[in-house]
Design an enzyme around this catalytic site. Structure first.
Site, PDB file in Angstrom:
ATOM      1  N   ASP A 111      -3.426  -7.026 -16.862  1.00  0.00           N
ATOM      2  CA  ASP A 111      -2.548  -7.497 -17.811  1.00  0.00           C
ATOM      3  C   ASP A 111      -1.733  -6.375 -18.633  1.00  0.00           C
ATOM      4  O   ASP A 111      -0.324  -6.196 -18.479  1.00  0.00           O
ATOM      5  CB  ASP A 111      -2.765  -8.642 -18.653  1.00  0.00           C
ATOM      6  CG  ASP A 111      -3.985  -8.204 -19.625  1.00  0.00           C
ATOM      7  OD1 ASP A 111      -4.796  -7.318 -19.326  1.00  0.00           O
ATOM      8  OD2 ASP A 111      -4.066  -8.960 -20.627  1.00  0.00           O
ATOM      9  N   LYS A 122     -10.063  -6.658 -14.815  1.00  0.00           N
ATOM     10  CA  LYS A 122     -10.048  -7.756 -16.142  1.00  0.00           C
ATOM     11  C   LYS A 122     -11.588  -7.930 -16.345  1.00  0.00           C
ATOM     12  O   LYS A 122     -11.984  -9.192 -16.539  1.00  0.00           O
ATOM     13  CB  LYS A 122      -9.267  -8.916 -15.672  1.00  0.00           C
ATOM     14  CG  LYS A 122      -8.985  -9.729 -17.057  1.00  0.00           C
ATOM     15  CD  LYS A 122      -8.005  -9.544 -17.717  1.00  0.00           C
ATOM     16  CE  LYS A 122      -7.748 -10.394 -19.185  1.00  0.00           C
ATOM     17  NZ  LYS A 122      -6.792  -9.920 -19.962  1.00  0.00           N
ATOM     18  N   TYR A 170      -8.317 -13.669  -1.549  1.00  0.00           N
ATOM     19  CA  TYR A 170      -7.857 -13.747  -0.402  1.00  0.00           C
ATOM     20  C   TYR A 170      -9.094 -13.934   0.466  1.00  0.00           C
ATOM     21  O   TYR A 170      -8.604 -14.200   1.823  1.00  0.00           O
ATOM     22  CB  TYR A 170      -7.066 -12.624   0.128  1.00  0.00           C
ATOM     23  CG  TYR A 170      -5.592 -12.409  -0.465  1.00  0.00           C
ATOM     24  CD1 TYR A 170      -5.325 -12.418  -1.668  1.00  0.00           C
ATOM     25  CD2 TYR A 170      -4.611 -12.284   0.504  1.00  0.00           C
ATOM     26  CE1 TYR A 170      -4.088 -12.165  -2.354  1.00  0.00           C
ATOM     27  CE2 TYR A 170      -3.243 -12.170  -0.104  1.00  0.00           C
ATOM     28  CZ  TYR A 170      -3.009 -12.268  -1.381  1.00  0.00           C
ATOM     29  OH  TYR A 170      -1.908 -12.034  -1.849  1.00  0.00           O
ATOM     30  N   ASP A 174       4.121  -5.130  -6.238  1.00  0.00           N
ATOM     31  CA  ASP A 174       5.589  -5.528  -6.074  1.00  0.00           C
ATOM     32  C   ASP A 174       5.995  -4.999  -7.517  1.00  0.00           C
ATOM     33  O   ASP A 174       7.240  -4.432  -7.376  1.00  0.00           O
ATOM     34  CB  ASP A 174       5.549  -6.989  -6.117  1.00  0.00           C
ATOM     35  CG  ASP A 174       5.599  -7.807  -4.959  1.00  0.00           C
ATOM     36  OD1 ASP A 174       5.233  -6.949  -3.862  1.00  0.00           O
ATOM     37  OD2 ASP A 174       6.042  -8.711  -4.631  1.00  0.00           O
ATOM     38  N   ASP A 228      -1.785  -7.384  -4.847  1.00  0.00           N
ATOM     39  CA  ASP A 228      -0.547  -7.777  -4.502  1.00  0.00           C
ATOM     40  C   ASP A 228       0.525  -7.854  -5.544  1.00  0.00           C
ATOM     41  O   ASP A 228       1.528  -7.335  -5.367  1.00  0.00           O
ATOM     42  CB  ASP A 228      -0.958  -9.081  -3.821  1.00  0.00           C
ATOM     43  CG  ASP A 228       0.307  -9.775  -3.176  1.00  0.00           C
ATOM     44  OD1 ASP A 228       1.007  -9.223  -2.677  1.00  0.00           O
ATOM     45  OD2 ASP A 228       0.340 -11.117  -3.522  1.00  0.00           O
TER      46      ASP A 228
HETATM   47  C1  IPM Z   1       1.955  -8.782   0.900  1.00  0.00           C
HETATM   48  C2  IPM Z   1       2.505 -10.299   1.017  1.00  0.00           C
HETATM   49  C3  IPM Z   1       1.009 -11.196   1.886  1.00  0.00           C
HETATM   50  C4  IPM Z   1       0.071 -10.990   0.945  1.00  0.00           C
HETATM   51  C5  IPM Z   1       1.591 -12.441   2.096  1.00  0.00           C
HETATM   52  C6  IPM Z   1       2.617 -12.505   3.180  1.00  0.00           C
HETATM   53  C7  IPM Z   1       0.289 -13.195   2.724  1.00  0.00           C
HETATM   54  O1  IPM Z   1       2.855 -10.698  -0.034  1.00  0.00           O
HETATM   55  O2  IPM Z   1       1.769  -7.991   2.088  1.00  0.00           O
HETATM   56  O3  IPM Z   1       1.786  -8.332   0.006  1.00  0.00           O
HETATM   57  O4  IPM Z   1      -0.022 -11.917   0.000  1.00  0.00           O
HETATM   58  O5  IPM Z   1      -0.756 -10.083   0.926  1.00  0.00           O
HETATM   59 MN    MN Z   2       2.696  -9.427  -1.792  1.00  0.00          MN
END
Ligand code: IPM
Ligand code: MN
Length: 371
Positions: free
Chosen positions: A243, A210, A141, A271, A267
């Protein structure tokens, strides 16, 4: 003590719905605080060609911290098409305001708790309680990207023998994103994870990278973690590859406590972990630096639900609790978390994702009533 100044950036779509829910709860908590609303997001991009104007940055600079709703982000071509005609073709490029804010305010810690609250029908298991520490300012990023590939960059890359394979690829048929990890960046995120483990009495930290393939960047993360771990004798450091971590989190999520990783891995894995405890309706997050912090639910702006007050505000309310904690309002934070937990446990007041039909705001009102 001086009155707190808290910036509120509702953003786009359901960011506004959940910000209204947060306000209901904040009103009940009645902090000695002033709330200052600012603009950010897609509407500004379309109108001004900038989703994060200087006036918003200035507003944040005048506050103690920020509560953020959600924003819409779209890839390059789609973004350009939605600009008002006067701005099209003028070289405006969209980049994510949230990523920019993390870097601008050096919010290097992205902390994402994933805890199963008893009674949540969406829990994958009821004994999950882990926290992801995601490095938030560098890695993939960092924003150092090239397309088409400039000559000078290609020449520099060609000092590496592995670049030979790409020698014949024309500049407009190759794109490059750099994964930048610094020793300082690695050290401060790992330290934050260990400090958190120490403060909360957790016994293990897992570094998720990794290094068998990304020998240099992941290697630096892991080597740094081993160094930092020496300062925390009671806490075990384990190492896992990203992974296999995805697999282990599905197999035995209850075995993990604190995970620490670089930006994109964090990230993705946050999730995954969030889904184990009810999905985006429950995923809270804090972006924390040494001098400022910004709190946001993990979910996006979900434009199709915008303004319907239908989505689950729990992620946002848990995020408010993280904010209270960071502000040193431990008692209020704990009270809010208990109120949220008791609403979930009782199971009468539920949004659609949990099988109910209560509105966003009525869930917030119920939480507020229990405070
Ligand atoms: C998060 C989101 C952001 C990221 C996006 C919206 C840029 O997915 O906060 O996890 O990738 O960090
Ligand atoms: Mn995200």
């Amino acid at each position: 003590m001086a009155k707190l100044r808290i910036a509120l950036l509702p953003g786009d779509g359901i960011g506004r719905d959940v910000m209204d829910a947060a306000r209901i709860v904040l009103e009940k908590i009645d902090l000695d605080a002033e709330y200052l609303e600012g603009e950010v997001g897609w509407e500004l991009w379309k109108r001004e060609g900038n989703p994060l104007p200087q006036r918003t940055i200035d507003l944040l600079k005048s506050t103690d911290c920020c509560l953020f709703g959600a924003i819409t982000s779209k890839p390059k071509e789609e973004a350009e098409k939605e600009l008002i005609p006067e701005l099209q073709g003028k070289g405006y490029t969209y980049s994510s305001p949230i990523v920019a804010l993390r870097q601008l305010f050096d919010l290097y810690i992205n902390m994402r708790p994933c805890k199963a609250y008893p009674g949540n029908p969406l829990n994958y298991r009821d004994d999950i309680d882990l926290v992801v520490f995601r490095e938030n300012t560098e890695g993939l990023y960092a924003g150092v990207e090239f397309y088409p590939l400039p000559d000078g960059v290609r020449r520099a890359l060609e000092t590496h023998p592995k670049m030979k394979r790409f020698a014949d690829v024309p500049p407009d048929e190759i794109a490059l994103t750099c994964r930048i990890i610094t020793r300082r960046g690695a050290e401060r995120i790992v330290r934050a994870a260990f400090e958190y483990a120490k403060k909360t009495g957790r016994k293990s930290v897992t570094i998720v990278e990794k290094p068998n393939v990304l020998r240099e960047t992941s290697g630096l993360m892991v080597r740094t973690a081993r160094e930092v771990a020496k300062d925390y004798p009671g806490i075990e450091l384990s190492e896992a590859n990203i992974d296999s971590m995805a697999m282990w989190l599905i197999k035995n999520p209850q075995d993990y406590s604190v995970l620490v990783t670089s930006n994109l891995f964090g990230d993705v894995i946050s999730d995954l972990a969030g889904q184990l405890v009810g999905g985006l309706g429950f995923a809270s997050s804090a972006n924390i630096g040494d001098h400022y912090a910004l709190f946001e639910p993990v979910h996006g702006s979900a434009p199709k639900y915008a303004g319907q007050y239908k989505v689950n505000p729990m992620a946002m309310l848990l995020t408010v609790s993280l904010m209270l904690e960071w502000l040193g309002k431990q008692e209020e934070a704990a009270k809010l978390e208990r109120a949220i937990a008791s609403v979930i446990k009782e199971g009468k007041v539920r949004t659609y994702d949990m099988g109910g039909s209560t509105s966003t705001l009525d869930v917030a009102r119920e939480v507020a009533r229990r405070l």
